[in-house]
Design an enzyme around this catalytic site. Structure first.
Site, PDB file in Angstrom:
ATOM      1  N   GLY A 166      36.786  28.001   6.270  1.00  0.00           N
ATOM      2  CA  GLY A 166      37.720  27.246   6.228  1.00  0.00           C
ATOM      3  C   GLY A 166      38.365  26.474   7.468  1.00  0.00           C
ATOM      4  O   GLY A 166      37.731  25.590   7.965  1.00  0.00           O
ATOM      5  N   SER A 200      39.223  33.388   6.296  1.00  0.00           N
ATOM      6  CA  SER A 200      39.778  33.392   7.871  1.00  0.00           C
ATOM      7  C   SER A 200      38.682  33.985   8.744  1.00  0.00           C
ATOM      8  O   SER A 200      38.635  34.657   9.866  1.00  0.00           O
ATOM      9  CB  SER A 200      40.869  34.457   8.070  1.00  0.00           C
ATOM     10  OG  SER A 200      41.957  34.268   7.336  1.00  0.00           O
ATOM     11  N   GLU A 217      41.778  27.418  -4.382  1.00  0.00           N
ATOM     12  CA  GLU A 217      42.813  26.259  -4.114  1.00  0.00           C
ATOM     13  C   GLU A 217      42.790  25.753  -5.576  1.00  0.00           C
ATOM     14  O   GLU A 217      43.783  24.939  -6.150  1.00  0.00           O
ATOM     15  CB  GLU A 217      42.816  25.661  -3.155  1.00  0.00           C
ATOM     16  CG  GLU A 217      43.432  26.454  -1.955  1.00  0.00           C
ATOM     17  CD  GLU A 217      42.618  26.304  -0.577  1.00  0.00           C
ATOM     18  OE1 GLU A 217      41.760  25.210  -0.255  1.00  0.00           O
ATOM     19  OE2 GLU A 217      42.900  27.012   0.308  1.00  0.00           O
ATOM     20  N   ASN A 238      33.959  24.316   4.949  1.00  0.00           N
ATOM     21  CA  ASN A 238      34.674  23.520   3.730  1.00  0.00           C
ATOM     22  C   ASN A 238      35.898  23.015   4.522  1.00  0.00           C
ATOM     23  O   ASN A 238      36.827  23.662   5.176  1.00  0.00           O
ATOM     24  CB  ASN A 238      35.271  24.825   2.988  1.00  0.00           C
ATOM     25  CG  ASN A 238      36.213  24.082   1.711  1.00  0.00           C
ATOM     26  OD1 ASN A 238      36.158  22.651   1.771  1.00  0.00           O
ATOM     27  ND2 ASN A 238      36.787  24.888   1.139  1.00  0.00           N
ATOM     28  N   TRP A 239      35.880  21.781   4.818  1.00  0.00           N
ATOM     29  CA  TRP A 239      36.940  21.031   5.364  1.00  0.00           C
ATOM     30  C   TRP A 239      38.164  20.793   4.639  1.00  0.00           C
ATOM     31  O   TRP A 239      39.073  20.133   5.154  1.00  0.00           O
ATOM     32  CB  TRP A 239      36.554  19.481   6.072  1.00  0.00           C
ATOM     33  CG  TRP A 239      35.587  19.592   6.782  1.00  0.00           C
ATOM     34  CD1 TRP A 239      34.874  20.688   7.490  1.00  0.00           C
ATOM     35  CD2 TRP A 239      34.600  18.372   7.433  1.00  0.00           C
ATOM     36  NE1 TRP A 239      33.787  20.330   8.477  1.00  0.00           N
ATOM     37  CE2 TRP A 239      33.657  18.826   8.388  1.00  0.00           C
ATOM     38  CE3 TRP A 239      34.751  17.015   7.319  1.00  0.00           C
ATOM     39  CZ2 TRP A 239      32.842  18.173   9.204  1.00  0.00           C
ATOM     40  CZ3 TRP A 239      33.899  16.211   8.193  1.00  0.00           C
ATOM     41  CH2 TRP A 239      33.205  16.680   8.909  1.00  0.00           C
ATOM     42  N   LYS A 240      38.066  21.171   3.403  1.00  0.00           N
ATOM     43  CA  LYS A 240      39.139  20.848   2.474  1.00  0.00           C
ATOM     44  C   LYS A 240      39.914  19.367   2.630  1.00  0.00           C
ATOM     45  O   LYS A 240      38.707  18.392   2.775  1.00  0.00           O
ATOM     46  CB  LYS A 240      40.328  21.861   2.795  1.00  0.00           C
ATOM     47  CG  LYS A 240      39.627  23.425   2.793  1.00  0.00           C
ATOM     48  CD  LYS A 240      40.942  24.519   2.717  1.00  0.00           C
ATOM     49  CE  LYS A 240      40.024  25.721   2.754  1.00  0.00           C
ATOM     50  NZ  LYS A 240      41.079  26.952   2.593  1.00  0.00           N
ATOM     51  N   GLU A 249      35.898  35.577  -1.798  1.00  0.00           N
ATOM     52  CA  GLU A 249      36.854  35.100  -0.806  1.00  0.00           C
ATOM     53  C   GLU A 249      38.283  35.813  -1.470  1.00  0.00           C
ATOM     54  O   GLU A 249      38.841  35.451  -2.295  1.00  0.00           O
ATOM     55  CB  GLU A 249      36.921  33.487  -1.177  1.00  0.00           C
ATOM     56  CG  GLU A 249      35.872  32.896  -0.709  1.00  0.00           C
ATOM     57  CD  GLU A 249      36.052  31.190   0.075  1.00  0.00           C
ATOM     58  OE1 GLU A 249      35.924  31.230   1.022  1.00  0.00           O
ATOM     59  OE2 GLU A 249      36.698  30.613  -0.627  1.00  0.00           O
ATOM     60  N   GLY A 255      43.107  31.830   4.993  1.00  0.00           N
ATOM     61  CA  GLY A 255      44.174  31.016   5.948  1.00  0.00           C
ATOM     62  C   GLY A 255      45.033  32.078   6.484  1.00  0.00           C
ATOM     63  O   GLY A 255      46.275  31.547   7.046  1.00  0.00           O
ATOM     64  N   HIS A 296      36.935  27.263  -6.369  1.00  0.00           N
ATOM     65  CA  HIS A 296      37.955  27.495  -5.020  1.00  0.00           C
ATOM     66  C   HIS A 296      39.191  28.025  -5.593  1.00  0.00           C
ATOM     67  O   HIS A 296      39.682  27.496  -6.198  1.00  0.00           O
ATOM     68  CB  HIS A 296      37.930  26.669  -3.878  1.00  0.00           C
ATOM     69  CG  HIS A 296      38.412  27.207  -2.660  1.00  0.00           C
ATOM     70  ND1 HIS A 296      39.601  27.198  -2.244  1.00  0.00           N
ATOM     71  CD2 HIS A 296      37.720  27.272  -1.584  1.00  0.00           C
ATOM     72  CE1 HIS A 296      39.915  27.639  -1.287  1.00  0.00           C
ATOM     73  NE2 HIS A 296      38.683  27.880  -0.531  1.00  0.00           N
TER      74      HIS A 296
HETATM   75  P1  PGA Z   1      40.115  29.988   5.832  1.00  0.00           P
HETATM   76  O1  PGA Z   1      39.537  29.345   4.461  1.00  0.00           O
HETATM   77  O2  PGA Z   1      38.606  30.366   6.628  1.00  0.00           O
HETATM   78  O3  PGA Z   1      41.037  28.905   6.453  1.00  0.00           O
HETATM   79  O4  PGA Z   1      40.628  30.955   5.638  1.00  0.00           O
HETATM   80  C1  PGA Z   1      38.434  29.906   3.724  1.00  0.00           C
HETATM   81  C2  PGA Z   1      38.057  29.107   2.284  1.00  0.00           C
HETATM   82  O5  PGA Z   1      39.347  28.892   1.808  1.00  0.00           O
HETATM   83  O6  PGA Z   1      37.369  28.752   1.777  1.00  0.00           O
END
Ligand code: PGA
Length: 250
Positions: free
Chosen positions: A229, A208, A103, A7-9, A164, A170, A101
């Site tokens: 991520g 993470s 976010e 997931n590149w966000k 998650e 993160g 997600h």
């Molecule tokens: P992260 O993100 O690997 O940077 O913790 C994972 C995610 O939000 O899907």
């Protein structure tokens, strides 16, 4: 079949760096056969079409590498400023959609009702949902949210459930294998309440994940994939992750 989702966000910032990043994935994957894994890449909407065009140049990767979008809307067309429909996504070669997600839940106030509507809309286009779930604080119980979504969506041939924990996303600190397995057991139990409503269900962990720690979860008999991520933006990390899953190290 296991799943590795990147997931590149809202990254990278330009088309050229997105294509470079994707090229680095493809270069490895076209030369190395990673057996038993599907690789799913989720770039920002604006880069999906171009990334899809690159992918089409590699027919050998047709059943290996897939595209996901990071969101979609629940209607097919119309006056919905700023939204993107499942049909539009399918037309440019998208196969999976990440929904729910944390976010999106945090910044756009998406709740289980909204997420269920979005998942429902994917069915008509045969798009596969990647449903994220997980608690904000370690001692909370997130399964009600998951159950609320599952009860409000139609029967589906395939779904991916990515556990998650928000407290691990993160941070650079993935959680223990035991904790990730226990939560996925809860997801399995929740799914069993719905009998045959979902034909194929995959249980993933995200939070993470990086090349250093991914091997602690490999060969788990319940965790069958990962959602990556920030590490997905670093070519070196991605290639190391490919190497690790390719060699089946644990
Ligand atoms: P992260 O993100 O690997 O940077 O913790 C994972 C995610 O939000 O899907």
């Amino acid at each position: 079949m296991k799943h590795l989702i990147f997931n590149w966000k809202m990254n990278p910032q330009t088309l050229s760096s997105s294509l470079r990043l994707f090229d680095s994935y493809i270069l490895y994957l076209s030369k190395n056969k990673i057996k038993s894994w599907k690789i799913i890449v989720a770039p920002p909407f604006v880069f999906l079409d171009q990334v899809s065009k690159i992918l089409k140049k590699y027919p050998k990767l047709r059943n290996k590498v897939f595209l996901a979008s990071q969101n979609s809307f629940w209607r097919e067309k119309g006056a919905f400023t700023g939204e993107i429909s499942p049909l539009m996504l399918k037309k440019i070669g998208v196969k999976y959609v990440i929904l729910g997600h944390s976010e999106r839940r945090k910044y756009f106030f998406e709740d289980s009702e909204i997420i269920a509507k979005k998942i429902t809309a994917l069915k008509k286009e045969n798009l596969i949902p990647i449903i994220c779930w997980g608690e904000e604080k370690r001692n909370e119980k997130p399964e009600k949210y998951l159950k609320d979504i599952l009860k409000n969506i139609p029967s589906l041939k395939e779904i991916l459930l990515a556990y998650e924990p928000i407290w691990a996303i993160g941070t650079g600190n993935p959680i223990s294998r035991e904790e990730a397995e226990n939560k996925n057991k809860i997801a399995k139990k929740t799914i069993s309440l719905f009998r045959n409503k979902f034909k194929k269900v995959h249980y993933l962990y995200g939070g993470s994940i990086n090349a250093k720690d991914i091997s602690i979860y490999l060969n788990s008999n319940i965790i069958d994939g990962f959602l990556v991520g920030s590490a997905s933006l670093k070519t070196k990390e991605v290639l190391k992750i490919f190497e690790i899953i390719n060699n089946g190290k644990n």
